[in-house]
Enzyme design. Structure first.
Site, PDB file in Angstrom:
ATOM      1  N   GLY A  15     -11.371   5.260  11.704  1.00 20.62           N
ATOM      2  CA  GLY A  15     -10.130   4.611  12.136  1.00 20.62           C
ATOM      3  C   GLY A  15      -8.976   5.599  12.211  1.00 20.62           C
ATOM      4  O   GLY A  15      -9.149   6.806  12.040  1.00 20.62           O
ATOM      5  N   ARG A  99      -3.410 -16.873   5.527  1.00 17.68           N
ATOM      6  CA  ARG A  99      -3.634 -15.905   4.458  1.00 17.68           C
ATOM      7  C   ARG A  99      -5.007 -16.091   3.804  1.00 17.68           C
ATOM      8  O   ARG A  99      -5.683 -15.124   3.457  1.00 17.68           O
ATOM      9  CB  ARG A  99      -2.526 -15.970   3.412  1.00 17.68           C
ATOM     10  N   GLY A 131      -6.416  -0.288   2.420  1.00 19.59           N
ATOM     11  CA  GLY A 131      -6.601  -1.390   3.368  1.00 19.59           C
ATOM     12  C   GLY A 131      -5.904  -2.663   2.892  1.00 19.59           C
ATOM     13  O   GLY A 131      -6.041  -3.054   1.728  1.00 19.59           O
ATOM     14  N   ASP A 160       5.673   3.011   0.931  1.00 23.73           N
ATOM     15  CA  ASP A 160       6.957   2.312   0.792  1.00 23.73           C
ATOM     16  C   ASP A 160       7.938   3.177  -0.004  1.00 23.73           C
ATOM     17  O   ASP A 160       9.126   3.250   0.316  1.00 23.73           O
ATOM     18  CB  ASP A 160       6.745   0.972   0.087  1.00 23.73           C
ATOM     19  N   HIS A 188       2.498  -4.713  -2.041  1.00 25.98           N
ATOM     20  CA  HIS A 188       2.732  -3.958  -0.804  1.00 25.98           C
ATOM     21  C   HIS A 188       2.751  -4.989   0.335  1.00 25.98           C
ATOM     22  O   HIS A 188       1.757  -5.218   1.005  1.00 25.98           O
ATOM     23  CB  HIS A 188       1.637  -2.920  -0.576  1.00 25.98           C
TER      24      HIS A 188
END
Ligand code: NAX
Length: 330
Positions: A15, A99, A131, A160, A188
């Site tokens: 990826g 979710r 991930g 972050d 996160h």
């Protein structure tokens, strides 16, 4: 090469983040300039051809520290004897996805990976989950690897932190290296709390240097929380090079000694610090002792504004945990 190679697993290796991180690991930026590595690269079958191309490129770099590459779609081979597992491959949230669906689909990835880590990894295994949703994916993986101690598990809040540091530096007109002690508390996600109040610029409290409480409480937090979305909007793709960079920073912040008086952000297994529920994978300020040990910095103060932010992000993590429990993933 005098040192024995360390095996490092990267999942989702074909990826975007994989492409940005593998070359840096192989060049010595993850574990140091004298530490040979073997890369164990996990992908799903449809991505194996693309992964073969990445492996060819790794060979073409002739990295002196790269002692071997093992591309595979098999969990046992991916985690066999590995000492660091960077869990990147996952299914991010797509439009219209609830979710619960997101957590369920990721449970299908992270539960078997936890079991494979438990069965096949080296005894000094450490895991960083990148991930998304990374805190809860880490919780799922950890819960399915009961022989691996809780202090070996990390989820990534470092991107972050780095984003927050850069924004504070920009606002203060200071070099980014002068901005320290930034903590990302909690999840996160858009509920994370980037703590400006305990951050420092050139050793002074950031709010004092910046002198704009409204900006700190409003636009600053929002920029950091929504930076990922802003990058997708601009680039048409999610953050990859900066995410890979943050993963390298995260691992370094675990094995290198933290500079005195500073800390870095990592989501670790809570043992109740700051009143958080035990067992959540929670973003905290962390210091490392340079020999693999680390601890959460305690005693930082939170005013009412910060406490409310912490309450919201804690509540989100608790509800994610409740959902994965109800799904039988933990
Ligand atoms: P890509 O879609 O480019 O790559 C993901 C790769 O994972 C694909 O090649 C896919 O084939 C592979 N994969 C899927 N299921 C797998 C499985 N079961 N086993 C092994 N490999 C599997 O995504 P990329 O941009 O690299 O992002 C990867 C993850 O990082 C996403 O979940 C993303 O949301 C997350 N991020 C996390 C960040 C953080 O700060 N914690 C920031 C960046 C990023 O958004």
């Amino acid at each position: 090469m005098s040192k024995a190679p360390v095996h490092v697993t990267v999942t989702g290796a074909a990826g975007q983040i994989g492409y940005a991180i593998l070359f840096r690991i192989a060049s010595g930026q993850l574990l140091g300039p004298d530490q040979p590595v073997v890369l164990r690269l996990l992908e799903i079958e449809p991505a194996m051809k693309a992964l073969d191309g990445v492996v060819m490129e790794l060979e073409d770099c002739a990295f002196p520290l790269l002692a071997g590459v093992e591309p595979t779609a098999d969990l046992k081979r991916a985690f066999d004897g590995t000492s660091w597992a960077l869990l990147v491959g996952s299914i991010p949230r797509k439009a219209g996805m609830e979710r619960g669906d997101l957590l369920n689909v990721n449970g299908g990835i992270f539960k078997p990976q936890g079991q494979a880590i438990n069965a096949h990894a080296a005894s000094d295994i450490r895991i960083l989950v990148i991930g998304n949703p990374c805190n809860t994916n880490c919780l799922i993986t950890r819960s399915n690897a009961s022989d691996v101690p809780a202090d070996r598990w990390f989820a990534m809040t470092r991107l972050d932190q780095n984003r927050a540091q850069s924004q504070l530096a920009r606002k203060a007109g200071a070099p980014v290296s002068e901005v320290t002690n930034v903590t990302i508390w909690g999840n996160h996600s858009a509920t994370q709390y980037p703590d400006f109040a305990n951050a420092q610029i050139s050793g002074k409290p950031a709010p004092e240097v910046i002198g704009d409480a409204d900006w700190l409480r409003g636009p600053f937090i929002e920029i950091v929380q929504k930076r990922g979305a802003a990058i997708i909007e601009a680039r048409g793709l999610s953050s990859a090079a900066s995410a890979a960079n943050a993963a390298i920073d995260s691992v370094n912040s675990v094995w290198r000694e933290t500079p005195k008086g500073q800390w870095s952000s990592l989501a670790v297994c809570s043992s109740g610090q700051y009143g958080t529920p035990e067992g959540l994978q929670y973003g905290f300020p962390v210091v490392a002792d340079g020999s693999g040990g680390w601890s959460v910095v305690e005693g930082l103060e939170h005013d009412d504004f910060a406490q409310e932010k912490l309450r919201v992000t804690t509540e989100e993590l608790v509800s994610e945990r409740d959902e994965v429990k109800a799904l039988g993933l933990i």
